[in-house]
Design a protein around this motif. Sequence first.
Motif, short mmCIF file in Angstrom:
data_model
loop_
_atom_site.label_atom_id
_atom_site.label_comp_id
_atom_site.label_asym_id
_atom_site.label_seq_id
_atom_site.Cartn_x
_atom_site.Cartn_y
_atom_site.Cartn_z
N LYS B 84 64.84 40.27 21.43
CA LYS B 84 63.61 40.54 21.19
C LYS B 84 63.15 41.32 19.93
O LYS B 84 63.94 42.28 19.74
N LEU B 86 60.85 43.60 17.71
CA LEU B 86 59.80 44.36 17.84
C LEU B 86 59.30 45.15 16.69
O LEU B 86 58.76 46.14 16.78
N ASP B 92 58.50 45.85 8.26
CA ASP B 92 59.52 46.39 8.88
C ASP B 92 60.50 45.22 9.38
O ASP B 92 61.67 45.46 9.45
N SER B 123 73.31 60.11 8.69
CA SER B 123 72.11 60.79 9.20
C SER B 123 71.90 62.03 8.43
O SER B 123 70.80 62.37 8.49
N VAL B 125 72.92 64.72 8.41
CA VAL B 125 72.90 66.11 9.34
C VAL B 125 74.32 66.34 9.58
O VAL B 125 74.98 65.66 10.20
N ALA B 128 76.34 65.87 13.21
CA ALA B 128 75.48 65.16 14.19
C ALA B 128 76.46 64.23 14.82
O ALA B 128 77.81 63.99 14.29
N PRO B 129 76.29 63.54 15.92
CA PRO B 129 77.12 62.48 16.60
C PRO B 129 77.75 61.89 15.48
O PRO B 129 76.98 61.35 14.67
N LYS B 212 72.97 50.40 17.82
CA LYS B 212 72.61 51.70 17.40
C LYS B 212 71.69 51.85 16.16
O LYS B 212 70.80 52.76 16.30
N ARG B 215 67.83 50.14 17.06
CA ARG B 215 67.23 50.53 18.49
C ARG B 215 65.84 50.19 18.65
O ARG B 215 65.44 49.60 19.89
N GLY B 216 65.13 50.60 17.68
CA GLY B 216 63.51 50.34 17.83
C GLY B 216 63.20 49.22 17.55
O GLY B 216 61.97 48.65 17.91
N GLN B 217 64.03 48.39 16.68
CA GLN B 217 63.33 46.90 16.17
C GLN B 217 63.92 45.78 17.09
O GLN B 217 63.33 44.91 16.94
N GLN B 219 65.63 44.43 20.80
CA GLN B 219 65.94 44.87 22.27
C GLN B 219 66.90 43.44 22.69
O GLN B 219 66.15 42.39 22.45
N LEU B 220 67.71 43.68 23.40
CA LEU B 220 68.78 42.56 23.83
C LEU B 220 67.99 41.76 25.05
O LEU B 220 67.42 42.46 25.82
N GLN B 221 67.69 40.56 24.77
CA GLN B 221 67.02 39.75 25.55
C GLN B 221 68.26 39.22 26.68
O GLN B 221 67.88 39.17 27.86
#
Lengths: 255, 427
Positions: B84, B86, B92, B123, B125, B128-129, B212, B215-217, B219-221
């Motif tokens: 999906k 988003l 965007d 990142s 930083v 960071a991870p 990763k 993430r916000g854009q 989503q696995l359907q």
Amino acid sequence: MLITAAPPATMDDAVSAYHVYVTARLGELRQHALTLKAAVGNADVASARQAWLAAQQCWQRVGAAYGSFGDLGDAIAPGSRGLQAGSADPEFSGLRRIEYGLWHGQGPGELVPVVEKLLADLDALDAKLPELAVDPADMPLRLHEILEDAQRDHLSGVGDQGSGMALALTRADVEATQEVLAMLAGLLESLKAGYPAALDAQLSQLAAAIDATKTTEGWVAYPEVPLAQRQRVNAAIGRALESLALAPALFSTDD
Amino acid sequence: MTDPAPALAAPDRKHTVEIQRRSFIVGAGGAAATGLLASCASNATEPPAAKLASDAAVPFRGANQAGIYRPAPQQQAACFAAFKVLCSDAADLKSLLQRLTVKASLLGGGHKASDALPAVELSGVTGAPPVNSGVMGEDVPAAGFTMTLGLAGSLFDNPAYGLAAKKPRGLTDMKVFPNDQIDEAWIGGDLILQLCADSSDMVHYALRDIMKATRGQLQLQWKINGFHNAPRPEGAPRNLFGYKDGVVNPDEAEQLVWIGKESSQPAWTEGGTFMVVRIIRMLVEFWDRVGLGEQDNMIGRHRASGAPLGMAKETDTPDYSSDPEGTTIPLDAHIRLANPRTKETAGSRMLRRGYNYELGVDLNGNLQAGLIFTSFQQSIQDQFEATQTRLANEPMVDYIQPFGGGYFFVPPGVRDANGYLGEGLFA
């Protein structure tokens, strides 16, 4: 909420602010537990469920992620993981145990002793709280781990004991994260300009996505929420978690 | 096709074909040669999967996307992941497509821990991870990785993106055919990624890495992993019914896949193609309880050799005109309905590039296994649907249950460093 003054300028100030915040939440939690005890004692399931939710949300707002407060904290709302008989195990106790009983037809005989133990554990935590030093290094961890717990335990369905209140609890976790963020915002801004504002916007988006799932009937069990709305929640928490994951490194002095 | 394939470099496409082949690090000759697998029996002695070494890089750039005709030997592992979208608005969405382009290019090229990464990957930083999950080790091999991006009709219909005028013609919802048993959990999604590589760990690594970053854009359907069988013992690989599958695939030069200049499609689609994904459960236990003669008649081939019934080699061409009653190959045999080998039906052929899957256990104790049917074509209606319509009610339907998938448009490839997948949407 509590933080009306300027954001703390040092980590020690942030820790102090967090202590004040936690003390107030634990006081509220005690009140909810007393209400719960009365409702359970009266076999008033509807009121008891309501009081349980208020208590559990209050505990989420404490932000006690990843076993902060040690054994005293762990006693308040442990899950049923690792127990031989799972949720039916006699060792299972605390807020989630009460949830299990309230959604599995248990009455005062079974639940009053559990609520009484909860109250005793709360008293013990309250009494020890002044001595329980929060390690300053814990604050940035808390900032991201509260929501990690929400995704791991609530939105996954793993922690649910029958109430289906994952979204209500996650919403409380967002508030806890917003509180911790407010305490750390000044420090974070000096380490990475614009970072706290970006986090704040992402947490607001997450809160909005969660609120959008609420119906006139109240909170909906997560699996029952329409896919499109779940995707918005999952996307928002995922985005926030990726951003929050940078926080511990920003405070790290090991490099 | 059994006809000798025309020269690979058809005049209107030779530029990109040659670039792709030249920059193929390993097995460039194999890539070209195995494209003729269907028609040249001599190639059958060279298993295509063996051509790609684990560090082989498949060029990302070209007039067309990778993962369709390149690499010519299909990779061994795949993931089909429908998302999906988003994104909040067109800007965007554009940033999402740009990010996916960076990912496809980086993952497909392979990169060492010491290589510089684009700023968008970092990142900024310290401590960071890690940006890399480490699943492929610190130096990530190319592993023959390709990412193929497809867009569903729902993306064009979403008013937030303002893409209605760009919608390719014929990009409908997936049609439900007689005998389909659609499960809502296995359809939908605005965007699909077909991730292919020489190894399953690379496919996993890539999906995780891409998710990763988005993430916000996104989503696995739904998602399903697939595996490609090695030839047994040679030629086209066998499907889970034990029959050679994909024996006859149109060569790129036949021009049945890419949208050309002369199409009636919106201009931006040139160099793109339509993708059909159908997840088809195969009732393998039931199938295994059927006599070989009946199995052969349902398929229209000899199981052992893969040859059309009455013939010797898998690449032999059935002569339906001298078998009008279906005495040798039944009129309702799968291969006969799918490709009647007539002038009228030649244009309904398509490129099939499916993968087998296994998904655990069904309620009745049977294996949940089957085929992720994947086809690429210029027109879903004239090719896939025309073929599928001929196949409706074939005897094999008792043994298969299509339950998911979707229709997607695969935008043209990225030609240069500043380009990105789907940029024609915003032109």
